[in-house]
Design a protein around this motif. Structure first.
Motif, PDB file in Angstrom:
ATOM      1  N   UNK A 135      -1.618 -54.816   6.417  1.00 44.64           N
ATOM      2  CA  UNK A 135      -1.601 -53.617   5.571  1.00 44.64           C
ATOM      3  C   UNK A 135      -0.298 -53.595   4.774  1.00 44.64           C
ATOM      4  N   UNK A 136      -0.365 -53.681   3.440  1.00 45.85           N
ATOM      5  CA  UNK A 136       0.849 -53.820   2.636  1.00 45.85           C
ATOM      6  C   UNK A 136       1.609 -52.532   2.348  1.00 45.85           C
ATOM      7  N   UNK A 137       0.991 -51.386   2.582  1.00 42.41           N
ATOM      8  CA  UNK A 137       1.652 -50.141   2.200  1.00 42.41           C
ATOM      9  C   UNK A 137       2.923 -49.906   3.008  1.00 42.41           C
ATOM     10  N   UNK A 138       4.008 -49.505   2.329  1.00 35.90           N
ATOM     11  CA  UNK A 138       5.275 -49.257   3.028  1.00 35.90           C
ATOM     12  C   UNK A 138       5.186 -48.016   3.912  1.00 35.90           C
ATOM     13  N   UNK A 139       5.734 -48.131   5.101  1.00 33.79           N
ATOM     14  CA  UNK A 139       5.786 -46.992   6.019  1.00 33.79           C
ATOM     15  C   UNK A 139       6.999 -46.135   5.677  1.00 33.79           C
ATOM     16  N   UNK A 140       7.097 -44.982   6.304  1.00 32.24           N
ATOM     17  CA  UNK A 140       8.284 -44.139   6.120  1.00 32.24           C
ATOM     18  C   UNK A 140       9.527 -44.865   6.625  1.00 32.24           C
ATOM     19  N   UNK A 141       9.380 -45.624   7.709  1.00 30.64           N
ATOM     20  CA  UNK A 141      10.516 -46.394   8.240  1.00 30.64           C
ATOM     21  C   UNK A 141      10.951 -47.454   7.228  1.00 30.64           C
ATOM     22  N   UNK A 142       9.999 -48.089   6.538  1.00 28.79           N
ATOM     23  CA  UNK A 142      10.323 -49.070   5.499  1.00 28.79           C
ATOM     24  C   UNK A 142      11.126 -48.411   4.378  1.00 28.79           C
ATOM     25  N   UNK A 143      10.701 -47.237   3.970  1.00 31.20           N
ATOM     26  CA  UNK A 143      11.387 -46.513   2.897  1.00 31.20           C
ATOM     27  C   UNK A 143      12.789 -46.095   3.333  1.00 31.20           C
ATOM     28  N   UNK A 144      12.914 -45.622   4.591  1.00 32.63           N
ATOM     29  CA  UNK A 144      14.233 -45.193   5.091  1.00 32.63           C
ATOM     30  C   UNK A 144      15.216 -46.356   5.164  1.00 32.63           C
ATOM     31  N   UNK A 145      14.777 -47.510   5.700  1.00 37.10           N
ATOM     32  CA  UNK A 145      15.693 -48.641   5.841  1.00 37.10           C
ATOM     33  C   UNK A 145      16.092 -49.175   4.472  1.00 37.10           C
ATOM     34  N   UNK A 146      15.177 -49.138   3.520  1.00 31.45           N
ATOM     35  CA  UNK A 146      15.509 -49.568   2.156  1.00 31.45           C
ATOM     36  C   UNK A 146      16.610 -48.686   1.577  1.00 31.45           C
ATOM     37  N   UNK A 147      16.479 -47.391   1.763  1.00 28.96           N
ATOM     38  CA  UNK A 147      17.481 -46.447   1.271  1.00 28.96           C
ATOM     39  C   UNK A 147      18.825 -46.652   1.977  1.00 28.96           C
ATOM     40  N   UNK A 148      18.783 -46.864   3.287  1.00 22.61           N
ATOM     41  CA  UNK A 148      20.030 -47.080   4.043  1.00 22.61           C
ATOM     42  C   UNK A 148      20.723 -48.368   3.606  1.00 22.61           C
ATOM     43  N   UNK A 149      19.957 -49.420   3.393  1.00 22.83           N
ATOM     44  CA  UNK A 149      20.537 -50.693   2.944  1.00 22.83           C
ATOM     45  C   UNK A 149      21.123 -50.532   1.540  1.00 22.83           C
ATOM     46  N   UNK A 150      20.377 -49.896   0.641  1.00 21.11           N
ATOM     47  CA  UNK A 150      20.858 -49.675  -0.732  1.00 21.11           C
ATOM     48  C   UNK A 150      22.172 -48.899  -0.718  1.00 21.11           C
ATOM     49  N   UNK A 151      22.247 -47.832   0.098  1.00 22.02           N
ATOM     50  CA  UNK A 151      23.461 -47.012   0.174  1.00 22.02           C
ATOM     51  C   UNK A 151      24.631 -47.785   0.778  1.00 22.02           C
ATOM     52  N   UNK A 152      24.370 -48.582   1.811  1.00 13.13           N
ATOM     53  CA  UNK A 152      25.436 -49.370   2.452  1.00 13.13           C
ATOM     54  C   UNK A 152      25.983 -50.416   1.477  1.00 13.13           C
ATOM     55  N   UNK A 153      25.105 -51.053   0.712  1.00 16.82           N
ATOM     56  CA  UNK A 153      25.540 -52.048  -0.271  1.00 16.82           C
ATOM     57  C   UNK A 153      26.363 -51.407  -1.385  1.00 16.82           C
ATOM     58  N   UNK A 154      25.978 -50.205  -1.805  1.00 13.59           N
ATOM     59  CA  UNK A 154      26.661 -49.520  -2.900  1.00 13.59           C
ATOM     60  C   UNK A 154      28.129 -49.246  -2.570  1.00 13.59           C
ATOM     61  N   UNK A 155      28.428 -49.052  -1.297  1.00  8.48           N
ATOM     62  CA  UNK A 155      29.816 -48.781  -0.878  1.00  8.48           C
ATOM     63  C   UNK A 155      30.740 -49.934  -1.266  1.00  8.48           C
ATOM     64  N   UNK A 156      30.209 -51.163  -1.249  1.00  8.78           N
ATOM     65  CA  UNK A 156      31.016 -52.338  -1.593  1.00  8.78           C
ATOM     66  C   UNK A 156      30.578 -52.931  -2.948  1.00  8.78           C
ATOM     67  N   UNK A 157      29.996 -52.099  -3.809  1.00  4.76           N
ATOM     68  CA  UNK A 157      29.586 -52.486  -5.163  1.00  4.76           C
ATOM     69  C   UNK A 157      28.601 -53.638  -5.219  1.00  4.76           C
ATOM     70  N   UNK A 158      27.676 -53.691  -4.277  1.00  6.32           N
ATOM     71  CA  UNK A 158      26.587 -54.668  -4.307  1.00  6.32           C
ATOM     72  C   UNK A 158      25.298 -53.920  -4.614  1.00  6.32           C
ATOM     73  N   UNK A 159      24.354 -54.626  -5.238  1.00  8.65           N
ATOM     74  CA  UNK A 159      23.098 -53.992  -5.638  1.00  8.65           C
ATOM     75  C   UNK A 159      21.920 -54.531  -4.836  1.00  8.65           C
ATOM     76  N   UNK A 160      21.015 -53.637  -4.514  1.00  7.70           N
ATOM     77  CA  UNK A 160      19.720 -54.019  -3.933  1.00  7.70           C
ATOM     78  C   UNK A 160      18.716 -53.951  -5.079  1.00  7.70           C
ATOM     79  N   UNK A 161      18.170 -55.116  -5.470  1.00 14.46           N
ATOM     80  CA  UNK A 161      17.282 -55.170  -6.630  1.00 14.46           C
ATOM     81  C   UNK A 161      15.831 -54.856  -6.307  1.00 14.46           C
ATOM     82  N   UNK A 162      15.378 -55.256  -5.116  1.00 12.64           N
ATOM     83  CA  UNK A 162      13.973 -55.013  -4.775  1.00 12.64           C
ATOM     84  C   UNK A 162      13.762 -55.235  -3.285  1.00 12.64           C
ATOM     85  N   UNK A 163      12.681 -54.689  -2.796  1.00  8.40           N
ATOM     86  CA  UNK A 163      12.225 -54.886  -1.417  1.00  8.40           C
ATOM     87  C   UNK A 163      10.749 -55.228  -1.515  1.00  8.40           C
ATOM     88  N   UNK A 164      10.381 -56.397  -0.981  1.00  7.25           N
ATOM     89  CA  UNK A 164       8.996 -56.844  -1.012  1.00  7.25           C
ATOM     90  C   UNK A 164       8.403 -56.728   0.389  1.00  7.25           C
TER      91      UNK A 164
END
Length: 180
Positions: A135-164
């Motif tokens: 099942x390809x649909x993202x779960x709420x946990x998938x969405x949360x971890x993506x947001x947490x990773x994006x925010x953690x990377x932003x602290x050190x000026x790195x970008x998260x371009x996509x999550x597949x």
């Protein structure tokens, strides 16, 4: 060497005749699932034989990133989390399976991803994981971890371009779905 199938022929009183195998003959022996697994095994072996095969490949489309990342999944029996490290021109530095879990989850630690991205001297990353359920649909946990990773990377000026998310033959992109 030509492959032939021997089958009984009623016209020859229990004798046998030879014929070339048809597509259906092969399907009886090898299922579609087995063929796909063999194809993944071949791609994985090629990737392992040439671990730096994709270094310096410039990503010109999300589909190219998806193709490269697809070769990194060890199997589809459990969840795996892949990170692709990119330079500031979106050339591939490295791609690796960072976390593996069980059939329906993998523990993912944003701090580890940030540390590895810095070790690779990345300017940006793409992440991916598989859904063994198909099942390809993202779960709420998938969405949360993506947001947490994006925010953690932003602290050190790195970008998260996509999550597949890979599920069977389907791949979904958070960027394409507006979830980034």
């Amino acid at each position: 060497m030509e492959l032939m199938i021997r089958e009984s022929d009623p016209l020859f009183n229990g004798g046998y005749t030879l014929r070339e195998p048809s597509h259906d003959d092969y399907r009886k022996v090898i299922s579609d699932e087995t063929i796909l697994k063999l194809a993944r095994d071949v791609m994985q072996q090629r990737f392992n034989d040439e671990p730096r095969k994709f270094d310096n490949t410039m990503l010109t489309s999300p589909q190219l990133a998806q193709q490269i990342i697809a070769t990194c999944f060890p199997d589809n029996l459990r969840e795996h989390f892949i990170v692709m490290y990119l330079d500031n021109q979106h050339r591939v530095i490295d791609t690796e399976c960072v976390f593996s879990g069980n059939i329906d989850s993998a523990s993912v630690y944003p701090g580890v991803i940030v540390r590895k991205a810095l070790e690779h001297n990345s300017a940006a990353i793409m992440i991916a994981h598989n859904h063994p359920s198909g099942h390809p649909d993202p779960s709420q946990a998938d969405k949360r971890i993506t947001s947490r990773i994006r925010d953690a990377l932003a602290i050190v000026d790195l970008r998260l371009l996509d999550h597949f998310i890979y599920a069977g033959d389907e791949v979904i992109s958070f960027e394409e779905r507006g979830l980034m």
